[in-house]
Design a protein around this motif. Structure first.
Motif: not given
Length: 201
Positions: A149-154, A156-166
């Motif tokens: 559910h992370l880093i799948n393009g486009g 961020p789809v969740s707070p967790e996705d935003s966090f791991i990208r940053e």
């Protein structure tokens, strides 16, 4: 500067490979040259004593990998979590690559989990892969939990996705800073003494 990315999954198509591609893109945004060894797409044979410079088949296989490792100034080491452990492929990699390729270069450890785990492989790698290679793991690390559910393009789809990208950008900046400084230590010659090429047990 050149950073090597080692993807430790044993599958040709893997979430670890997706993470490697994401981190590769982040490094390129920082104008860092990269090189990737994906052990699922390019598996190393199990380590044994026949894989020496006298073995022409092995030398032909290993030479381009060896050259890229030597020319890299730091590494991103990615391992999936298999049963709470680091992958056999990444452990096998550390038997092939040693002090000449990895010594006194910084490494960023990255763990990939399909669930909420991922910490155990980080601990395992910190405990067992540095002694004779003398790779210098930086204090920062990344754990991609629920990775599907992370880093799948486009966006961020969740707070967790935003966090791991940053957090990834933050960790890679630290890795590059360590790589810059540790190159001066290697060039000083202080780390070179044939009497002490292995770590002390």
């Amino acid at each position: 500067m050149k950073i090597g990315i080692i993807v430790g999954s044993q599958q040709k198509e893997s979430q670890s490979s997706k993470v490697g591609e994401f981190l590769n893109s982040k490094l390129k945004e920082m104008s860092v040259e990269t090189w990737t060894l994906d052990l699922g797409k390019n598996p190393l044979p199990l380590y044994d004593s026949t894989q020496t410079g006298d073995n022409q088949v092995w030398t032909g296989f290993w030479k381009p990998i060896d050259e890229n490792l030597k020319s890299s100034e730091g590494f991103v080491i990615i391992t999936p979590e298999y049963g709470g452990m680091a992958s056999p492929a990444i452990k096998n990699f550390f038997l092939h690559a040693g002090l000449v390729q990895l010594g006194h270069k910084p490494g960023l450890l990255v763990s990939v989990s399909s669930g909420r785990g991922g910490a155990f492989p980080i601990n395992e790698m910190r405990a067992s892969s540095y002694k004779n290679t003398k790779i210098c793991y930086i204090p920062e690390q990344l754990i991609f939990r629920d990775v599907e559910h992370l880093i799948n393009g486009g966006e961020p789809v969740s707070p967790e996705d935003s966090f791991i990208r940053e957090r990834s950008g933050f960790a890679l900046k630290i890795l590059v800073a360590y790589a810059d400084v540790l190159s001066e230590i290697r060039e000083s010659g202080v780390v070179q003494d044939p009497r002490f090429k292995n770590g002390m047990s």
